[in-house]
Design an enzyme around this catalytic site. Structure first.
Site, PDB file in Angstrom:
ATOM      1  N   HIS A 170     -52.281-100.112 -13.112  1.00  0.00           N
ATOM      2  CA  HIS A 170     -53.574-100.390 -13.742  1.00  0.00           C
ATOM      3  C   HIS A 170     -54.755-100.253 -12.803  1.00  0.00           C
ATOM      4  O   HIS A 170     -55.852-100.690 -13.129  1.00  0.00           O
ATOM      5  CB  HIS A 170     -53.604-101.809 -14.307  1.00  0.00           C
ATOM      6  CG  HIS A 170     -52.675-102.035 -15.449  1.00  0.00           C
ATOM      7  ND1 HIS A 170     -53.063-101.914 -16.763  1.00  0.00           N
ATOM      8  CD2 HIS A 170     -51.370-102.360 -15.468  1.00  0.00           C
ATOM      9  CE1 HIS A 170     -52.033-102.173 -17.544  1.00  0.00           C
ATOM     10  NE2 HIS A 170     -50.991-102.447 -16.785  1.00  0.00           N
ATOM     11  N   LYS A 204     -67.687-101.467 -10.636  1.00  0.00           N
ATOM     12  CA  LYS A 204     -68.168-101.428 -12.025  1.00  0.00           C
ATOM     13  C   LYS A 204     -69.694-101.296 -12.083  1.00  0.00           C
ATOM     14  O   LYS A 204     -70.269-101.063 -13.142  1.00  0.00           O
ATOM     15  CB  LYS A 204     -67.703-102.680 -12.776  1.00  0.00           C
ATOM     16  CG  LYS A 204     -66.180-102.756 -12.923  1.00  0.00           C
ATOM     17  CD  LYS A 204     -65.759-104.059 -13.586  1.00  0.00           C
ATOM     18  CE  LYS A 204     -64.247-104.270 -13.599  1.00  0.00           C
ATOM     19  NZ  LYS A 204     -63.554-103.511 -14.658  1.00  0.00           N
ATOM     20  N   LYS A 233     -63.629-101.540 -27.563  1.00  0.00           N
ATOM     21  CA  LYS A 233     -64.069-102.580 -28.514  1.00  0.00           C
ATOM     22  C   LYS A 233     -65.486-102.303 -28.984  1.00  0.00           C
ATOM     23  O   LYS A 233     -65.798-102.411 -30.171  1.00  0.00           O
ATOM     24  CB  LYS A 233     -63.996-103.970 -27.858  1.00  0.00           C
ATOM     25  CG  LYS A 233     -62.579-104.422 -27.562  1.00  0.00           C
ATOM     26  CD  LYS A 233     -62.516-105.565 -26.546  1.00  0.00           C
ATOM     27  CE  LYS A 233     -61.116-105.607 -25.931  1.00  0.00           C
ATOM     28  NZ  LYS A 233     -61.029-106.463 -24.726  1.00  0.00           N
ATOM     29  N   LYS A 256     -67.888-107.658 -18.346  1.00  0.00           N
ATOM     30  CA  LYS A 256     -66.619-107.318 -17.678  1.00  0.00           C
ATOM     31  C   LYS A 256     -66.613-108.078 -16.365  1.00  0.00           C
ATOM     32  O   LYS A 256     -67.632-108.682 -15.995  1.00  0.00           O
ATOM     33  CB  LYS A 256     -66.521-105.812 -17.424  1.00  0.00           C
ATOM     34  CG  LYS A 256     -67.803-105.220 -16.787  1.00  0.00           C
ATOM     35  CD  LYS A 256     -67.700-103.715 -16.560  1.00  0.00           C
ATOM     36  CE  LYS A 256     -67.994-102.903 -17.784  1.00  0.00           C
ATOM     37  NZ  LYS A 256     -66.923-101.999 -18.171  1.00  0.00           N
ATOM     38  N   ARG A 257     -65.474-108.062 -15.653  1.00  0.00           N
ATOM     39  CA  ARG A 257     -65.471-108.705 -14.344  1.00  0.00           C
ATOM     40  C   ARG A 257     -66.566-108.113 -13.470  1.00  0.00           C
ATOM     41  O   ARG A 257     -66.897-106.930 -13.575  1.00  0.00           O
ATOM     42  CB  ARG A 257     -64.099-108.517 -13.678  1.00  0.00           C
ATOM     43  CG  ARG A 257     -63.025-109.397 -14.267  1.00  0.00           C
ATOM     44  CD  ARG A 257     -63.376-110.874 -14.177  1.00  0.00           C
ATOM     45  NE  ARG A 257     -63.243-111.345 -12.807  1.00  0.00           N
ATOM     46  CZ  ARG A 257     -62.162-111.959 -12.349  1.00  0.00           C
ATOM     47  NH1 ARG A 257     -61.116-112.195 -13.129  1.00  0.00           N
ATOM     48  NH2 ARG A 257     -62.098-112.363 -11.091  1.00  0.00           N
ATOM     49  N   THR A 268     -61.238-101.207 -21.432  1.00  0.00           N
ATOM     50  CA  THR A 268     -60.858-101.446 -22.828  1.00  0.00           C
ATOM     51  C   THR A 268     -62.024-102.056 -23.600  1.00  0.00           C
ATOM     52  O   THR A 268     -62.104-101.922 -24.817  1.00  0.00           O
ATOM     53  CB  THR A 268     -59.632-102.383 -22.920  1.00  0.00           C
ATOM     54  OG1 THR A 268     -59.831-103.474 -22.011  1.00  0.00           O
ATOM     55  CG2 THR A 268     -58.356-101.660 -22.555  1.00  0.00           C
TER      56      THR A 268
HETATM   57  C1  26W Z   1     -53.114-108.704  -7.003  1.00  0.00           C
HETATM   58  C2  26W Z   1     -54.472-108.917  -7.525  1.00  0.00           C
HETATM   59  C3  26W Z   1     -54.726-108.086  -8.712  1.00  0.00           C
HETATM   60  C4  26W Z   1     -54.756-108.670  -9.957  1.00  0.00           C
HETATM   61  C5  26W Z   1     -55.003-107.910 -11.070  1.00  0.00           C
HETATM   62  C6  26W Z   1     -54.940-106.738  -8.581  1.00  0.00           C
HETATM   63  C7  26W Z   1     -55.180-105.979  -9.689  1.00  0.00           C
HETATM   64  C8  26W Z   1     -55.208-106.560 -10.934  1.00  0.00           C
HETATM   65  C9  26W Z   1     -55.399-105.725 -12.158  1.00  0.00           C
HETATM   66  C10 26W Z   1     -54.745-104.391 -11.960  1.00  0.00           C
HETATM   67  C11 26W Z   1     -56.807-105.588 -12.530  1.00  0.00           C
HETATM   68  C12 26W Z   1     -57.004-105.078 -13.934  1.00  0.00           C
HETATM   69  O1  26W Z   1     -57.160-105.853 -14.848  1.00  0.00           O
HETATM   70  N1  26W Z   1     -57.065-103.753 -14.119  1.00  0.00           N
HETATM   71  C13 26W Z   1     -57.593-103.219 -15.342  1.00  0.00           C
HETATM   72  O2  26W Z   1     -56.559-102.937 -16.267  1.00  0.00           O
HETATM   73  C14 26W Z   1     -57.103-102.556 -17.518  1.00  0.00           C
HETATM   74  C15 26W Z   1     -55.956-102.409 -18.493  1.00  0.00           C
HETATM   75  O3  26W Z   1     -55.184-101.304 -18.164  1.00  0.00           O
HETATM   76  C16 26W Z   1     -57.924-101.290 -17.386  1.00  0.00           C
HETATM   77  O4  26W Z   1     -58.514-101.006 -18.617  1.00  0.00           O
HETATM   78  C17 26W Z   1     -59.016-101.469 -16.323  1.00  0.00           C
HETATM   79  O5  26W Z   1     -59.680-100.252 -16.080  1.00  0.00           O
HETATM   80  C18 26W Z   1     -58.392-101.965 -15.035  1.00  0.00           C
HETATM   81  O6  26W Z   1     -59.398-102.269 -14.072  1.00  0.00           O
END
Ligand code: 26W
Length: 841
Positions: free
Chosen positions: A382, A579, A685, A573-574, A681
Site C-alpha cells: 500500500h 500529500k 468517495k 486525509k492524513r 480512496t
Molecule cells: C508501519 C507504519 C505504517 C502504517 C501504515 C506504514 C504504512 C501504513 C499504510 C501503508 C499507510 C496507508 O494507509 N496507505 C494507503 O493505503 C490506501 C489503501 O490502499 C491507499 O489508497 C493510499 O494511497 C495509501 O497511502
C-alpha cells in the site's frame, strides 16, 4: 510451565448437542416488530424507562434490535461456509477502520424504512441515536478504511471471507485543536460497551513470546524443534457481524484481545509478592491496548511487533483449529481451500508462523510446509514511500520470537540459493534481495519476506503497481514476473452513497432505479441526464442540501461560516508532506493576496476545508496544521475577504465526518507529488458523490480521469517520470523568484504575516519549500496548480456546465466500487465460490 489449551479454564462447547435447544422462529422485519423489540430491549435488557430518555440507551436498544436480526443470518451463513468443500479467504489486517455500524446494519438488513417508521412512532430522533455511536476508529487512514469497505463488499458478494484483526482498547486518537495546534486525546471507544461485538472465549488461543528453542529427536530419529520457557499470552476473539446488502449473508470480523494467562509467576507468588505477580499480568493486556498512530513511517517498537505476531499467530491457529476438526493432520488440501490476504507487511510474520505451526506442531517436513505456505499467502502493498517499509531488528526477533527468526533464516537461505542458481556469481544481487539486510544492526525486511512467501503480490492502483515492479520490487519481478498484479482500490457505495447521501440516493433511485446499490456500473445510465435541465436542477438541489449540512458541521466544529453557494473546496486525509496540504495552503494564501491587491474581477467565492490527523511524532506535519489554522484565522478575520474566501481546519477528521463531508463537496483536492500516493480512496468517495477532482497524475487519480474524461477533471503538475527527472536539477529558489505569484505568497509567509505573535514559527516549513532536496517538490507544481484552480473557479461560475460535469463524474464512478475490486481479487487471487447461507430448518 505452560499448560495446554484444554487445561485453560474457559467456556467450551460440549460435543453432545441438545435437541431441545432449537432456534426460535425468525424475527419479523416490519416497523411494528422493530418497535416492539426496541421497547423490550430498552426496558427489560437495559432496564430504562420513559423517565430516563438518553440517546445512549435508545441507541443501545436499537442496536440490540438490529443485532438480534443479524444473529440468525450470521449463523446460517457461517454454517454454510464451514461445509468442507468451500474454499475460504482470510483478510489479515492490523487495521479495520469501521466507523459506525448502526446505519450500515439498518441499510444492509433492508430495515431503513421500518426503523425510521418505528422510531418516529416512538417519538424518537433517529439522527440523534446515530450520532451517539462512537466511531470504531481501529485504523489510521486509507489502508484501514479499505479493509472495512472490503468486508462490506465480500458480504454483499456472498464471498466466504473472514476479517482478522486486533481489538484495540484505544483506537485512533481524538484530535483537538488548541490555539491552532494538534493535541491528542485517547479514544476510549469501548467505554460504554459495544453492542456489535460478541465475545467468543471458547475460541481463545495461546500465543508464545520470548523463551528459547531446543532440538530433540523423535522415536524415528528425526530432529524437531521445541520453543520453550516462553511467556504466554491469551488471545480472546471478539466477533463483529458484517451484513451483506439485503442478501441474508453475514460475514465475520474477528478481532483479538490480549489477556493474561492464569499462570502466576510462581517464584514471585511464593516470595509472598502476590499483588506484584498479579500486576505483572497487566503487561499481557497491554498488547492490544492501543493502535499505533503512524501511517507512513515504521518506528520499530517492540510492542508493535508483539501486536503483529499476536494477530498472525492467533488467526492462523484459529484457521488450523477448524481445519483439524475436519481433516485431522491431513493438510494435503489445505492450500486448495484456504487463502490469506496480507494487508501490507504488517501481518507478514504469518508466513514464518504458518511454517512453524506446520513443521513444529503438525509434523510436516519443510518442503511440504513451504509448498502449502507459498500457495496460501498473498500480499498487498500500500505504499511506495521507502520510509514506510517495515524492517525489524534481528536482535529484537531473537529475543521476542527466537523460533520465528530461525525459520526466517531458513527461508532466506533457501531463497538465496534459488537466486544464486538463477544469477550465478551476482553477489550484489544476493545482498539486495536478501530478506536479512546486513549491517551493524541487521534487519528483517518484511516486504521481502512477504514477497518470497506469497504466490501473489499486488499494488492498489495501475500506476502504483507499475512503479512497484519498476522500482522497489524490481529484482523480484525479474525473478517471478507472474506473481505481480494490480488491483485498483474502490469504496463501498452502500456506505459512501446509499447511507451517507440521502438526497442524491433518492434522485438516483427515481431516475435509474436502485440497481446501482449492488452494481455500481449502472450509474452509467445517468450520463444522458446531464443534458436535461430539469434533472440538473434536481441534482443542484440535492448537492445544495448536502452543502448546507456540511456548512452546519463546519460552523459547529470550527465557528467558521461557509456560504452554501460558494465553491466548497475540500482536502481531507492524513497530514503528510507527500500529500501536499502545503501546496493547498499556498494557493489559499495566493487567493488572499489577490483579494488584498484588489484583483477580484470574476471572483468565484470559495470555502476551503482542510482536515486530517498528523502522526503525534511527525513534527513538521503538526506544524503544517498550525500554519493552516493561522492562515485561516487571519483570512477569516479580515473584512476584505467577506463573501469571497473562507478557510477552516476541521478537527478530528474521521469516518463519520467524511459521511457528511463527501456529499457536500464540489472540488476534491488530490494533489500529492506524482508517484507517491499509492492509490487514494477519498478521491473515489468524492467523485461518486459528484465532486470534481483537481489532481496530479498520481495513484487512482489517473484511472478516475480516464473514466470521466480529461475535460471533466482539473489536471495539473509534473508526472511521476517528470518528477524523477526534475529532481536532479530542482531549484525552488529560482522557481520562486521567477513566479511573481509564488514570490508574493512566500513574501507574505516569510514576513510573519500569519504568525505575528510567534516570530519564526514557520521557518522550518519555509525552509522545506526552499530546499533543493525537497522530495515533494511543492514549488515545482505551484504555478500549474494555480492555473488549474483558476479553471475550476471559472467552471464553477457556469453553473449548468459545472452541474453537467458533476453528474458525469458520478456516472463514471462505477469502476471504483469495492464490489469490483473484490470480484477482481476473487478472479485472480482467491478463486472462491459465492456461498448462500443455509436455509433455516
Ligand atoms: C508501519 C507504519 C505504517 C502504517 C501504515 C506504514 C504504512 C501504513 C499504510 C501503508 C499507510 C496507508 O494507509 N496507505 C494507503 O493505503 C490506501 C489503501 O490502499 C491507499 O489508497 C493510499 O494511497 C495509501 O497511502
Amino acid at each position: 510451565m505452560s499448560r495446554s489449551q484444554d487445561e485453560l479454564d474457559l467456556p467450551h462447547c460440549s460435543p453432545v448437542s441438545n435437541e431441545h435447544l432449537q432456534d426460535p422462529p425468525p424475527q419479523a422485519m416490519d416497523a411494528d416488530a422493530v418497535s416492539e423489540d426496541f421497547r423490550h430491549y430498552y426496558s427489560y435488557h437495559l432496564g430504562r424507562d420513559k423517565s430516563c430518555v438518553s440517546s445512549h440507551y435508545t441507541y443501545a436498544a436499537l442496536a440490540l434490535t438490529l443485532r438480534s436480526r443479524l444473529m440468525e443470518r450470521w449463523k446460517q451463513t457461517q454454517l454454510a461456509y464451514d461445509q468442507p468443500d468451500n474454499k475460504q479467504a482470510y483478510y489479515l489486517s492490523l487495521e479495520f477502520l469501521m466507523g459506525r455500524s448502526l446505519g450500515n446494519a439498518m441499510l444492509n438488513l433492508g430495515l431503513s424504512k421500518a426503523v425510521r417508521e418505528a422510531m418516529t412512532g416512538l417519538g424518537l430522533q433517529l439522527e440523534e441515536m446515530v450520532e451517539t455511536e462512537p466511531d470504531a476508529g481501529l485504523g489510521n487512514g486509507g489502508l484501514g478504511r479499505l479493509a472495512a469497505c472490503f468486508m462490506d463488499s465480500c458480504a454483499t458478494l456472498q464471498l466466504p471471507v473472514t476479517g482478522y484483526g486486533l481489538r484495540y482498547e484505544y483506537g485512533m486518537f481524538r484530535q483537538l485543536i488548541e490555539d491552532g495546534h494538534q493535541l491528542e486525546e485517547p479514544d476510549h471507544w469501548l467505554r460504554n460497551g459495544n453492542p456489535w461485538e460478541l465475545e467468543r472465549p471458547e475460541y481463545t488461543q495461546r500465543v508464545q513470546f520470548g523463551g528459547h528453542t531446543e532440538r530433540y529427536k523423535d522415536h524415528t530419529g528425526r530432529t524437531h524443534v521445541r520453543w520453550v520457557e516462553t511467556s504466554d499470552v491469551l488471545a480472546v476473539p471478539f466477533d463483529t457481524p458484517i451484513p451483506g446488502y439485503e442478501n441474508g449473508s453475514v460475514n465475520t470480523l474477528r478481532l483479538w484481545k490480549a489477556t493474561a494467562t492464569d499462570e502466576f509467576d510462581l517464584d514471585e507468588f511464593n516470595a509472598g509478592s502476590y499483588p506484584e505477580s498479579v500486576a505483572a499480568k497487566n503487561a499481557a493486556e497491554h498488547i492490544t491496548m492501543v493502535l499505533y498512530p503512524n501511517d507512513s513511517s515504521e518506528n520499530g517498537k517492540e510492542l508493535r511487533l508483539r501486536q503483529q505476531y499476536l494477530l498472525a499467530s492467533a488467526s492462523l491457529k484459529d484457521v488450523l483449529r477448524r481445519w483439524r476438526a475436519k481433516h485431522n493432520n491431513d493438510f494435503s488440501l489445505f492450500a486448495e481451500k484456504n487463502v490469506f490476504q496480507l494487508n501490507d507487511t504488517h501481518p507478514t510474520i504469518a508466513v514464518a508462523e504458518l511454517m512453524r505451526l506446520l513443521v513444529d506442531r503438525h509434523g510436516l517436513d519443510w518442503d511440504a510446509a513451504w509448498e502449502i505456505t507459498r500457495n496460501t499467502m498473498a500480499y498487498t502493498n500500500h505504499t511506495l514511500l521507502p520510509e514506510a517499509l517495515e524492517r525489524w531488528p534481528v536482535r529484537l526477533f531473537r529475543s521476542l520470537l527466537p523460533r520465528l527468526l530461525e525459520i526466517i533464516h531458513e527461508i532466506n537461505a533457501r531463497f538465496l540459493n534459488e537466486v544464486a542458481r538463477r544469477w550465478p556469481g551476482d553477489a550484489a544481487r544476493l545482498r539486495r534481495m536478501s530478506i536479512i539486510e546486513e549491517g551493524d544492526d541487521p534487519q528483517v525486511r518484511m516486504a521481502y519476506l512477504a514477497i518470497v512467501g506469497s504466490f501473489s503480490v499486488n499494488g492498489v492502483a495501475a500506476l502504483h503497481s507499475k512503479l512497484l515492479v519498476e522500482g522497489l520490487f524490481r529484482d523480484f519481478y525479474e525473478l517471478w514476473p507472474h506473481h505481480f498484479n494490480n488491483k485498483t482500490n474502490g469504496v463501498t457505495q452502500r456506505r459512501w452513497m446509499a447511507w451517507c447521501n440521502r438526497p442524491l440516493t433518492e434522485l438516483l433511485n427515481d431516475t435509474i432505479g436502485d440497481g446501482w446499490i449492488t452494481e455500481l456500473s449502472q450509474l452509467e445510465q445517468l450520463a444522458p441526464y446531464a443534458e436535461k435541465a430539469k434533472f440538473r436542477k434536481r441534482w443542484h438541489q440535492a448537492k445544495r442540501e448536502n452543502k448546507v449540512r456540511l456548512a452546519e458541521l463546519v460552523a459547529q466544529d470550527t465557528g467558521v461560516t461557509f456560504d452554501p453557494d460558494a465553491l466548497f473546496d475540500v482536502q481531507v486525509k492524513r497530514i503528510h508532506e507527500y500529500k501536499r496540504q502545503l501546496l493547498n495552503i499556498l494557493h489559499v494564501i495566493h487567493l488572499y493576496a489577490r483579494i488584498k491587491a484588489g484583483d477580484t474581477a470574476d471572483w468565484t467565492p470559495r470555502c476551503v476545508l482542510i482536515g486530517g490527523k498528523a502522526a503525534p511524532g511527525y513534527l513538521r506535519a503538526k506544524l503544517i496544521i498550525k500554519l493552516i489554522n493561522n492562515v485561516a484565522r487571519e483570512i477569516n478575520n479580515d473584512p476584505a475577504t467577506e463573501g469571497l474566501l473562507r478557510v477552516a481546519f476541521l478537527p478530528n477528521y474521521r469516518v463519520s465526518a467524511m459521511e457528511v463531508i463527501c456529499p457536500g463537496t464540489d472540488l476534491s483536492e488530490q494533489i500529492s507529488t506524482a508517484g507517491k500516493e499509492a492509490s487514494g480512496t477519498g478521491n473515489m468517495k468524492f467523485m461518486m458523490n459528484g465532486a470534481l477532482t483537481i489532481g496530479t497524475l498520481d495513484g487512482a487519480n489517473i484511472e478516475i480521469r480516464d473514466a470521466v474524461g480529461a475535460d471533466h477533471f482539473f489536471l495539473f503538475g509534473l508526472t511521476a517520470e517528470e518528477v524523477a527527472a526534475a529532481r536532479q536539477h530542482y531549484d525552488p529558489n529560482t522557481i520562486i523568484a521567477n513566479e511573481p505569484h509564488l514570490t508574493r505568497v512566500m513574501d507574505l509567509l516569510e514576513s510573519g504575516y500569519f504568525n505575528p505573535y510567534e516570530p519564526g514559527l514557520f521557518a522550518d516549513i519555509i525552509g522545506s519549500i526552499r530546499d533543493p532536496h525537497d522530495p515533494w517538490m511543492t514549488a515545482a507544481d505551484f504555478a500549474d496548480y494555480v492555473r488549474a484552480q483558476e479553471s475550476a473557479a471559472a467552471a464553477y461560475r457556469d453553473r449548468e456546465h459545472w452541474l453537467r460535469m458533476s453528474i458525469l463524474n458520478t456516472a463514471a464512478s462505477g469502476f471504483f466500487s469495492t464490489d469490483r475490486t473484490m470480484a477482481d481479487y476473487n478472479t485472480d487471487i482467491w478463486r472462491l465460490e459465492p456461498v448462500q447461507p443455509l436455509p433455516r430448518d
